[in-house]
Design a protein around this motif. Structure first.
Motif, short mmCIF file in Angstrom:
data_model
loop_
_atom_site.label_atom_id
_atom_site.label_comp_id
_atom_site.label_asym_id
_atom_site.label_seq_id
_atom_site.Cartn_x
_atom_site.Cartn_y
_atom_site.Cartn_z
N LYS A 149 0.65 -1.06 -0.05
CA LYS A 149 -0.09 -0.10 -0.11
C LYS A 149 0.95 1.31 0.13
N ARG A 150 0.46 2.16 -0.82
CA ARG A 150 1.14 3.47 -0.73
C ARG A 150 0.08 4.52 0.05
N VAL A 151 1.00 4.89 1.06
CA VAL A 151 0.04 5.80 1.96
C VAL A 151 0.76 7.33 1.88
N VAL A 152 0.32 8.22 2.59
CA VAL A 152 1.11 9.50 2.67
C VAL A 152 1.22 9.77 4.42
N ILE A 153 2.20 9.96 4.52
CA ILE A 153 2.55 10.27 6.03
C ILE A 153 2.66 11.85 6.37
N PRO A 168 -2.64 4.68 11.33
CA PRO A 168 -3.42 3.66 10.98
C PRO A 168 -3.37 3.52 9.52
N VAL A 169 -3.10 2.20 9.05
CA VAL A 169 -3.17 1.81 7.35
C VAL A 169 -4.03 0.75 7.33
N GLY A 170 -5.44 1.21 6.66
CA GLY A 170 -6.30 0.33 6.69
C GLY A 170 -6.79 -0.01 7.85
N LYS A 171 -7.08 -1.46 8.32
CA LYS A 171 -7.60 -1.90 9.72
C LYS A 171 -6.24 -2.19 10.32
N ARG A 172 -5.08 -1.86 10.10
CA ARG A 172 -3.96 -2.01 10.95
C ARG A 172 -3.26 -0.75 11.25
#
Length: 300
Positions: A149-153, A168-172
């Protein structure tokens, strides 16, 4: 006969006190422990998988300016999350699951061990209450799959080297630890920053202005006459945002006097003339000697 009856009553009372514990007694005694361990899971004695399922940790590299000013930085993570194909159900989409007859669909089974009665997660269905006959081809029935997954921090302004944030990333959830690179210009001390400013001998003696690189913009610095090397000039509020409070730190500019290595003939003559008038010299000055009259003159 009366004595025999009294003996029988005493025997029954003794046996009543020393009887082995029943299943009901065991359930009553175990209730406090069930309450404690049950907080970790819906099962009677707890499912410790959630306790040891800690968030993953990642390292993010930041430049000095990114850490000081804050930045939204994209980041790629590999994380176990709910399977997108089966939505965490474990069975292949379009297929049905069977009712677990082993536990009756409750997800719990009762185990009798003599006088003890224990309830635990069903070994047949794993606590689901259903049996998957056609597992998902991606997660193989687990309901969880590794995903990229590509997320923005959102990096907060003022973050320091080694600080960690939880996100949080998704449900994790993941832990992100920041590694801040050193700056070739600035040195950091909490919310304050320090830098060096090189000025000429003439600027140091007569005063003037100079331009210094600031964190947010170029700063026009006023140099007072007679400033000394390593003297600090404070620029209030020009530092880094205070991450745990309000306001900004300060920018301290350390003055460095640059001494020329080569002089023109005119500059040499002017410096020698200045040296002749100095009165607070400890030692000697090359090119300047004392005459017999006590005055100084330029030597050849």
């Amino acid at each position: 006969v009366a004595g025999s009856q009294a003996e029988r009553r005493r025997l029954r009372a003794f046996l009543g006190r020393s009887r082995p514990p029943s299943a009901a007694d065991f359930e009553t005694r175990c209730q406090p422990y069930r309450k404690i361990f049950g907080e970790f899971s819906s099962s009677s004695f707890g499912d410790f998988q959630s306790v040891f399922d800690q968030p993953q940790e990642y390292i993010m590299e930041l430049t000095f300016n990114q850490a000081a000013k804050g930045v939204n930085k994209e980041f790629t993570v590999n994380i176990m999350d709910t399977c997108e194909r089966c939505d965490g159900k474990g069975n292949e989409p379009g297929t049905k699951v069977q009712h677990c007859h082993y536990c009756g669909g409750s997800g719990m089974e009762t185990i009798n061990t003599g006088p003890f009665v224990m309830r635990s997660t069903c070994r047949r269905c794993g606590g689901r209450g259903t049996i998957i006959t056609t597992p998902c081809v991606i997660c193989r029935g687990a309901g969880q799959a590794k995903q990229k997954k590509r997320v923005v921090i959102p990096v907060p302004a003022g973050v320091e080297d080694g600080q960690t944030v939880r996100m949080p990333v998704g449900k994790r959830e993941i832990f992100v630890t920041f590694r801040v690179q050193k700056s070739p210009v600035f040195r950091r001390d909490g919310a304050d920053i320090h830098s060096d400013l090189f000025i000429s001998i003439a600027q140091a003696i007569l005063g003037g202005t100079a331009r210094a690189q600031g964190l947010y913009e170029t700063i026009n610095v006023t140099i007072p006459p007679g400033i000394q090397t390593d003297q600090k000039i404070r620029m209030t509020g020009k530092g880094i945002p205070r991450i745990n409070s309000y306001g900004y730190g300060d920018h301290y500019i350390h003055v460095k006097i640059r001494v020329p290595k080569r002089l023109t003939s005119r500059q040499q003559s002017l410096i020698l003339s200045y040296a002749e008038d100095e009165t607070d010299v400890e030692g000697t000055v090359n090119g300047v000697t004392h005459t017999s009259t006590g005055k100084r003159s330029t030597g050849n």
